[in-house]
Design a protein around this motif. Sequence first.
Motif, short mmCIF file in Angstrom:
data_model
loop_
_atom_site.label_atom_id
_atom_site.label_comp_id
_atom_site.label_asym_id
_atom_site.label_seq_id
_atom_site.Cartn_x
_atom_site.Cartn_y
_atom_site.Cartn_z
N ASP A 114 0.95 -1.24 0.01
CA ASP A 114 0.01 -0.05 -0.14
C ASP A 114 0.78 1.32 0.11
OD1 ASP A 114 0.63 -0.71 2.71
OD2 ASP A 114 -0.89 0.29 3.68
N THR A 115 1.84 1.22 0.90
CA THR A 115 2.73 2.79 0.82
C THR A 115 3.74 2.54 -0.29
OG1 THR A 115 4.19 1.35 2.49
CG2 THR A 115 2.39 2.80 3.55
N VAL A 116 4.41 1.49 -0.49
CA VAL A 116 5.36 1.23 -1.60
C VAL A 116 4.97 1.60 -2.84
CG1 VAL A 116 6.91 -0.32 -2.95
CG2 VAL A 116 6.65 -0.52 -0.36
N ASP A 117 3.68 1.29 -3.13
CA ASP A 117 3.12 1.46 -4.51
C ASP A 117 2.49 3.18 -4.68
OD1 ASP A 117 3.29 -1.03 -4.89
OD2 ASP A 117 1.20 -1.58 -5.12
N ALA A 118 2.28 3.71 -3.50
CA ALA A 118 1.76 5.04 -3.64
C ALA A 118 3.02 5.83 -3.78
CB ALA A 118 1.14 5.30 -2.32
N HIS A 122 3.52 7.96 -7.24
CA HIS A 122 3.40 9.47 -6.94
C HIS A 122 4.42 10.34 -6.25
CE1 HIS A 122 -0.51 8.31 -8.35
NE2 HIS A 122 -0.85 7.47 -7.45
N VAL A 123 5.32 9.68 -5.73
CA VAL A 123 6.36 10.47 -5.21
C VAL A 123 7.70 10.23 -6.05
CG1 VAL A 123 7.90 10.93 -3.28
CG2 VAL A 123 5.15 10.48 -2.83
N VAL A 124 7.93 8.82 -6.10
CA VAL A 124 9.24 8.57 -6.70
C VAL A 124 9.21 8.91 -8.21
CG1 VAL A 124 10.91 6.61 -7.49
CG2 VAL A 124 9.86 6.79 -5.13
N GLY A 125 8.14 8.67 -8.75
CA GLY A 125 7.89 8.90 -10.17
C GLY A 125 8.18 10.49 -10.67
N THR A 159 2.62 6.53 -14.24
CA THR A 159 1.98 7.49 -14.67
C THR A 159 2.57 8.21 -15.88
OG1 THR A 159 2.89 9.03 -13.21
CG2 THR A 159 1.05 7.75 -12.34
N TYR A 160 3.48 7.68 -16.46
CA TYR A 160 4.42 8.49 -17.28
C TYR A 160 3.63 8.61 -18.69
CZ TYR A 160 8.47 9.24 -14.63
OH TYR A 160 9.40 9.59 -13.55
N GLY A 161 2.84 7.57 -19.05
CA GLY A 161 2.24 7.34 -20.30
C GLY A 161 3.33 7.31 -21.39
N PRO A 162 2.99 8.18 -22.66
CA PRO A 162 4.05 8.15 -23.69
C PRO A 162 5.35 8.64 -23.38
CG PRO A 162 1.96 9.39 -24.14
CD PRO A 162 1.90 9.03 -22.61
N ALA A 163 5.57 9.42 -22.08
CA ALA A 163 6.88 9.54 -21.87
C ALA A 163 7.58 8.43 -21.09
CB ALA A 163 6.99 10.85 -20.93
N ALA A 191 3.17 -3.06 -14.28
CA ALA A 191 3.92 -2.02 -15.12
C ALA A 191 3.83 -2.44 -16.65
CB ALA A 191 5.55 -2.13 -14.81
N LEU A 192 4.07 -3.70 -17.05
CA LEU A 192 3.68 -3.85 -18.38
C LEU A 192 2.22 -3.63 -18.90
CD1 LEU A 192 5.99 -7.12 -18.72
CD2 LEU A 192 6.67 -4.80 -19.69
N ARG A 193 1.28 -4.08 -18.08
CA ARG A 193 -0.06 -3.74 -18.43
C ARG A 193 -0.20 -2.49 -18.61
NH1 ARG A 193 -2.17 -5.74 -14.25
NH2 ARG A 193 -2.94 -4.05 -13.17
N GLN A 194 0.36 -1.43 -17.90
CA GLN A 194 0.10 -0.16 -17.84
C GLN A 194 0.49 0.46 -19.12
OE1 GLN A 194 -1.98 1.56 -15.91
NE2 GLN A 194 -1.51 3.57 -16.05
N HIS A 195 1.42 -0.13 -19.57
CA HIS A 195 2.46 0.36 -20.97
C HIS A 195 1.52 0.10 -22.05
CE1 HIS A 195 5.22 2.58 -22.81
NE2 HIS A 195 5.82 1.45 -23.69
N THR A 196 0.58 -0.93 -21.90
CA THR A 196 -0.21 -1.18 -23.16
C THR A 196 -1.15 -0.37 -23.32
OG1 THR A 196 -2.01 -2.58 -21.67
CG2 THR A 196 0.04 -3.85 -22.53
N ARG A 197 -1.52 0.84 -22.61
CA ARG A 197 -2.31 1.94 -22.73
C ARG A 197 -1.62 2.58 -23.78
NH1 ARG A 197 -6.26 2.62 -18.55
NH2 ARG A 197 -6.26 1.41 -16.72
#
Length: 229
Positions: A114-118, A122-125, A159-163, A191-197
């Motif tokens: 829960d904390t690692v993913d947040a 939203h912080v590290v990224g 959350t980077y999307g095309p970047a 992470a890979l599934r998110q990049h399929t967007r």
Amino acid sequence: MSDLAVVLVDRLAAAFDEARDPVRAVGAAAYMRDQFPFLGLTSPVRRARARVALAGLPRPAEAELRDVALACWSRDEREFQQFACDYLARHIKVPGPAFLDTVAELIVTKSWWDTVDALAAHVVGDLVRRHPDTVTRMDEWSRADDMWLVRAAILHQLTYGPATDTDRLFGYCAAQAGHRDFFIRKAIGWALRQHTRTDPEAVRAFLSAQGDRLSPLSRREAARHLVNR
């Protein structure tokens, strides 16, 4: 500890205590495999009570961000760490690149998804995006002995999307493809599934190239949205 951190955490404790729900707390702790005690606040209630505690307080400086985060991490109840993740994300424009040291400390302390993913998304990224030279720290984390740092490195571009830096995304996933832990295998798939967007064909090609080197869990998670693309 800074005055701001003392005042804020004291206010949080009072605000949270007014809304605590012992019955819900038992279920929340069980959901987290009883690793942490809870006050039993739902996320909307926790955020509403946090707004009460934050009312009238000034914008924090970087040192105060660190003090607030560490003070929240020192509390037993998980809602305090969850608040700290929100607080850091809200003020992510304040800290400089060295703040990654603080975030790493949080990631490897009282670690759970829960904390690692947040923190990762939203912080590290956002820190890495604002301070591009720190991406080499992600390279280090992706090879770390601590699996939660590895997970954060894999997920920091959610959350980077095309970047998205696909060389790093695919490189981290390939390097950890054989990792035995569920949380790393799940992170790779996520992470890979998110990049399929953004680029489904690139993910499809990566999955094909990796073959059985990726765990079934990683492959299944990664390909979930590829069927109809």
